[in-house]
Design a protein around this motif. Structure first.
Motif, short mmCIF file in Angstrom:
data_model
loop_
_atom_site.label_atom_id
_atom_site.label_comp_id
_atom_site.label_asym_id
_atom_site.label_seq_id
_atom_site.Cartn_x
_atom_site.Cartn_y
_atom_site.Cartn_z
N GLY A 259 -2.83 0.79 -10.24
CA GLY A 259 -2.47 1.93 -9.40
C GLY A 259 -2.47 1.55 -7.92
N GLU A 260 -3.47 0.74 -7.51
CA GLU A 260 -3.51 0.28 -6.13
C GLU A 260 -2.31 -0.61 -5.82
OE1 GLU A 260 -7.05 -1.90 -4.75
OE2 GLU A 260 -8.13 -0.51 -6.04
N ASN A 261 -1.98 -1.45 -6.78
CA ASN A 261 -0.85 -2.36 -6.58
C ASN A 261 0.45 -1.59 -6.34
OD1 ASN A 261 0.42 -5.04 -6.63
ND2 ASN A 261 1.31 -4.34 -8.56
N ILE A 262 0.65 -0.52 -7.11
CA ILE A 262 1.90 0.24 -6.96
C ILE A 262 1.89 1.01 -5.63
CG2 ILE A 262 1.31 2.36 -8.22
CD1 ILE A 262 4.51 0.85 -9.10
N ILE A 263 0.71 1.48 -5.22
CA ILE A 263 0.64 2.17 -3.92
C ILE A 263 0.99 1.20 -2.80
CG2 ILE A 263 -0.84 3.40 -2.27
CD1 ILE A 263 -2.44 4.49 -4.63
N ARG A 264 0.52 -0.05 -2.94
CA ARG A 264 0.82 -1.07 -1.93
C ARG A 264 2.33 -1.35 -1.88
NH1 ARG A 264 -3.05 -4.53 -3.83
NH2 ARG A 264 -4.79 -3.46 -2.85
N ILE A 265 2.94 -1.54 -3.04
CA ILE A 265 4.38 -1.86 -3.09
C ILE A 265 5.21 -0.68 -2.57
CG2 ILE A 265 6.32 -2.42 -4.60
CD1 ILE A 265 4.34 -3.78 -6.50
N ALA A 266 4.93 0.50 -3.12
CA ALA A 266 5.73 1.67 -2.74
C ALA A 266 5.43 2.08 -1.29
CB ALA A 266 5.45 2.83 -3.69
N GLY A 267 4.19 1.88 -0.85
CA GLY A 267 3.82 2.19 0.52
C GLY A 267 4.59 1.34 1.52
#
Ligand code: C2E
Ligand code: CA
Ligand code: CA
Ligand code: CA
Length: 278
Positions: A90-98
């Motif tokens: 979940g953190e990884n996707i927030i980083r990418i999408a962020g």
């Protein structure tokens, strides 16, 4: 899967399912440890129904281990939740999408980025610190981010959930209630949570052109939401006839194959932003 109190005879199919499961679990651990190898984000467009204008997108996780080919999120997200990997993923996707969100905002585009949050992420003791760190790291403007949560958070302490979500909405972050209508405590969630948007589940949309009762139900959700200053999104819209009905029912925004499938960021830019990103 069938619960307790039943017996099932072992057969070859069960053996195959189990060995796929075990192999996927092993690979997931390996890929996460390996800097989230083979994990990416796809983006699906969200359009306003009145002007048919692009207003944002939803980031959807993809996992493509070469050993298996693309594995569906419907299979690997529940697995990640069960194994306790959902926080890292979940953190990884927030980083990418962020980062993607910051890039588009820097280019002067006014686009909302929706990101899914599992309840497992919200109940982590350091959830709020994590979110702060991720916003600092990516530079994503909080008011352009919308986190999607499901009614499953209602099985936890609602007061606590409300407080946690309030902390992030105070920063300008939006909250959407995902898969509306499929859970058990929908109305309570609407009453208690600081919601910006309600997303009506695809199962209602599938039915809307065939069953007049479904349109009555959707209209009720729209009226209720608008009275509470909450926007409504229809999910899984595939056909013109569905779009027309939903626009007439005053659904605010539309997501579905009718406007576009989830796709990698370069395809998304090519298809929807080419004129604006010169
Ligand atoms: P969701 O959040 O309800 O996402 C919408 C799903 O519906 C996506 O499936 C999307 O591809 C699909 N969809 C959208 N429009 C249409 C349409 O017109 N027709 C059809 N047939 N399908 C449509 P996807 O990408 O396979 O994701 C499945 C689920 O996996 C998501 O459902 C969400 O619950 C979960 N998921 C995906 N990415 C993430 C993530 O980053 N974090 C978490 N926690 N869950 C995720
Ligand atoms: Ca979602
Ligand atoms: Ca959904
Ligand atoms: Ca869903």
């Amino acid at each position: 899967k069938q619960g307790k109190n039943c017996t099932i005879n072992y057969n070859e199919t069960i053996g195959r399912i189990l060995s796929r499961q075990i192999e996927l679990e092993r690979l997931m651990h390996k890929d996460i440890t390996n800097g989230f190898a083979h994990f990416t984000a796809y983006y699906q467009p969200i359009f306003s129904s009145s002007e048919k204008k692009l207003v944002g997108c939803e980031a959807l996780m993809r996992w493509n281990p070469p050993e298996f080919g693309q594995v569906s999120p419907a299979e690997f997200i529940p697995m990640a939740e069960r194994l306790g990997y959902i926080n890292l993923l979940g953190e990884n996707i927030i980083r990418i999408a962020g980062r993607q969100c910051k890039k588009w905002a820097d280019a002067g585009l006014d686009l909302r980025m929706n990101i899914n949050l599992s309840v497992g992420q919200i109940i982590e003791p350091d959830f709020l610190d994590k979110i702060d760190t991720l916003f600092d790291e990516t530079g994503a403007p909080p008011d352009k981010i919308c986190f999607e949560v499901t009614e499953s958070l209602a099985i936890h302490d609602m007061e606590k959930m409300k407080e946690l979500l309030k902390h992030i909405t105070d920063k300008g972050v939006k909250i959407a209630l995902d898969d509306f209508g499929t859970g058990y405590s929908s109305l309570n969630c609407i009453k208690e949570m600081p919601l910006n948007t309600i997303k009506i589940d695809k199962s209602f949309i599938d039915d809307i052109a065939k069953n007049p009762d479904t349109a009555v139900f959707v209209k009720m959700i729209v009226n209720l939401s608008h009275d509470l200053h909450i926007a409504v999104c229809a999910e899984g819209v595939e056909e013109q006839v569905q779009f027309d009905i939903l626009r007439d029912l005053e659904t605010d925004v539309i997501q579905g194959y009718y406007f576009g499938r989830p796709m990698p960021s370069d395809k998304f830019e090519e298809k929807f932003l080419s004129e604006k990103l010169q």
